[in-house]
Design an enzyme around this catalytic site. Structure first.
Site, PDB file in Angstrom:
ATOM      1  N   ASP A  24      44.966  37.601  -5.653  1.00  0.00           N
ATOM      2  CA  ASP A  24      43.606  37.921  -5.204  1.00  0.00           C
ATOM      3  C   ASP A  24      43.549  39.231  -4.427  1.00  0.00           C
ATOM      4  OD1 ASP A  24      45.186  36.505  -3.239  1.00  0.00           O
ATOM      5  OD2 ASP A  24      43.400  36.365  -1.987  1.00  0.00           O
ATOM      6  N   SER A  26      42.433  42.527  -3.168  1.00  0.00           N
ATOM      7  CA  SER A  26      41.177  43.259  -3.298  1.00  0.00           C
ATOM      8  C   SER A  26      41.501  44.648  -3.868  1.00  0.00           C
ATOM      9  CB  SER A  26      40.494  43.366  -1.928  1.00  0.00           C
ATOM     10  OG  SER A  26      41.429  43.789  -0.973  1.00  0.00           O
ATOM     11  N   THR A  29      43.964  46.850  -1.929  1.00  0.00           N
ATOM     12  CA  THR A  29      45.355  46.368  -1.877  1.00  0.00           C
ATOM     13  C   THR A  29      46.055  46.547  -3.220  1.00  0.00           C
ATOM     14  OG1 THR A  29      44.711  44.761  -0.220  1.00  0.00           O
ATOM     15  CG2 THR A  29      46.802  44.367  -1.307  1.00  0.00           C
ATOM     16  N   LYS A  98      39.171  33.928  -4.156  1.00  0.00           N
ATOM     17  CA  LYS A  98      39.104  34.396  -2.760  1.00  0.00           C
ATOM     18  C   LYS A  98      37.644  34.678  -2.442  1.00  0.00           C
ATOM     19  CE  LYS A  98      40.370  38.652  -1.624  1.00  0.00           C
ATOM     20  NZ  LYS A  98      41.656  38.784  -0.963  1.00  0.00           N
ATOM     21  N   GLU A 178      43.430  29.629   5.402  1.00  0.00           N
ATOM     22  CA  GLU A 178      44.575  30.525   5.654  1.00  0.00           C
ATOM     23  C   GLU A 178      44.428  31.277   6.976  1.00  0.00           C
ATOM     24  OE1 GLU A 178      45.262  33.574   2.679  1.00  0.00           O
ATOM     25  OE2 GLU A 178      47.071  34.281   3.658  1.00  0.00           O
ATOM     26  N   LYS A 220      47.146  27.140   4.309  1.00  0.00           N
ATOM     27  CA  LYS A 220      48.044  28.228   3.910  1.00  0.00           C
ATOM     28  C   LYS A 220      48.479  28.975   5.168  1.00  0.00           C
ATOM     29  CE  LYS A 220      48.285  32.328   0.948  1.00  0.00           C
ATOM     30  NZ  LYS A 220      48.015  32.870  -0.357  1.00  0.00           N
ATOM     31  N   GLY A 263      53.826  36.922   3.460  1.00  0.00           N
ATOM     32  CA  GLY A 263      53.594  37.775   4.626  1.00  0.00           C
ATOM     33  C   GLY A 263      54.442  39.022   4.772  1.00  0.00           C
ATOM     34  N   GLY A 264      55.155  39.424   3.709  1.00  0.00           N
ATOM     35  CA  GLY A 264      55.995  40.615   3.829  1.00  0.00           C
ATOM     36  C   GLY A 264      57.477  40.286   3.844  1.00  0.00           C
TER      37      GLY A 264
END
Ligand code: 5MM
Length: 341
Positions: A24, A26, A29, A98, A178, A220, A263-264
């Site tokens: 999802d 955007s 991103t 989303k 989330e 989440k 998260g990276g």
């Protein structure tokens, strides 16, 4: 609201050995992700890339329970005219959407944000349901830094998450809730634990106040993990142990399931952490992945925008999906990664 049906969908989203693909991103991103592989982000290239993922038979039919889409994607058709939503359904997965509209600076709280998108959400949900979405996602962002997060940021974001979740359930859509505590910074795992505990407690308080049925939602969360630039990085076992302790303390057993964001984290770290948590079972809820970057970094690189690389991209996606599917049952081993390499 039909709670039995919401619970059926939520349970399917966290079915053993399956998890959610967060696709999802955007427009901003996905452009960043495409820039990294030297691909121009256009409506067609975004469609081609996502079509490649959704046509990955092995991944989609065996390891992916659902896909979170961005607004543009849910209305797009594949090259042959089949709606992308149909490709997901045909593979046996559930389409989701989303619905938040990103973050905005929070007045009086320097450096903090609140997630927006509640206006007209009820009408938007109706249209998404008609198009095939059976679950939705809303992401609140909480940053750790000097003097933050404030209780103000935690409260307003929890309130908005619960407003969104209640609207979803009224529209017969399962909400993914989330609240993401970011990994950015040099804080240690215990600071992440404390902040996440405050965030989860406030979020569940708001969910209760706004009468959200916990049996018809999926959480989440982030894991309890060291900040990216923290000198002392917690081990896989410590992250697993602290995350499970934290979730058991904050998340009622009535919640249908928990699906982590990555998260990276690196691909393999995200897989190893989920796997280690399953070694600490039995757990009161379904526990799986809802990864964006940790599922897509490898296929993006393998594809690199070239039609002749579609099979390689699908192979890379299927590999990561299988690794995480195994981790969601505590059956992953790092040697499986080496073998594939
Ligand atoms: C895939 O990234 C999602 C969309 O982010 P933007 O709205 O900023 O484009 C994001 O919400 C994602 O679903 C979650 O954060 C989990 O993704 P990661 O990459 O952290 O696993």
């Amino acid at each position: 609201m039909n709670l039995t049906e919401l619970n059926r969908v939520a349970t399917a989203m966290v079915a053993p050995g399956k998890g959610i693909l967060a696709a999802d991103e955007s427009s901003g991103t996905i452009k960043k992700r495409f820039d990294a592989i030297g691909v121009e982000s256009t409506e067609a290239s975004r469609r081609d890339y996502r079509e490649m993922l959704f046509r990955s038979k092995e991944a989609m039919s065996q390891y992916i329970s659902g896909v979170i889409l961005y607004d543009e994607t849910i209305w797009q058709d594949a090259k042959d005219g089949t709606p992308l939503v149909k490709l997901i359904e045909q593979a046996g997965a559930i389409p989701g959407i989303k619905v938040d509209e990103g973050t905005q600076a929070l007045p009086m709280c320097p450096g903090e944000t609140v997630t927006i998108g509640l206006d007209k959400l009820a009408e938007r949900l109706k249209k998404y349901y008609e198009r095939g979405a059976r679950f939705a996602k809303w992401r609140a962002v909480i940053d750790i830094g000097s003097g933050i997060p404030s209780m103000t940021a935690i409260s307003v974001n929890a309130h908005a998450l619960a407003r969104y979740a209640a609207l979803c359930q009224a529209a017969q859509i399962v909400p993914i809730v989330e609240p993401e505590v970011l990994m950015d910074g040099d804080h240690d795992v215990d600071r992440c634990y404390d902040v996440t505990q405050r965030v989860l407690n406030k979020t569940f308080q708001e969910l209760r106040v706004q009468r959200v049925a916990l049996e018809g939602m999926v959480l989440k969360p982030n894991m309890a993990i060291s900040g990216k630039t923290c000198a002392k990085q917690a081990s896989v076992e410590e992250v697993a142990e602290k995350t499970i302790r934290l979730l058991k303390a904050c998340v009622p057993a009535a919640v249908s399931g928990i699906a982590f964001l990555s998260g990276g984290q690196s691909d393999e770290e995200a897989t190893a952490h989920l796997n280690a948590m399953h070694k600490l079972g039995p757990l009161p809820w379904g526990l799986t992945f809802s990864y964006g970057r940790a599922l897509q970094a490898a296929p993006q690189k393998a594809w690199s925008g070239k039609a002749e690389n579609v099979t390689a991209g699908q192979r890379a996606f299927s590999h990561r999906a299988r690794m995480n599917g195994l981790a969601a049952k505590g059956e992953w081993q790092s040697s499986l990664e080496q073998k594939a390499a």
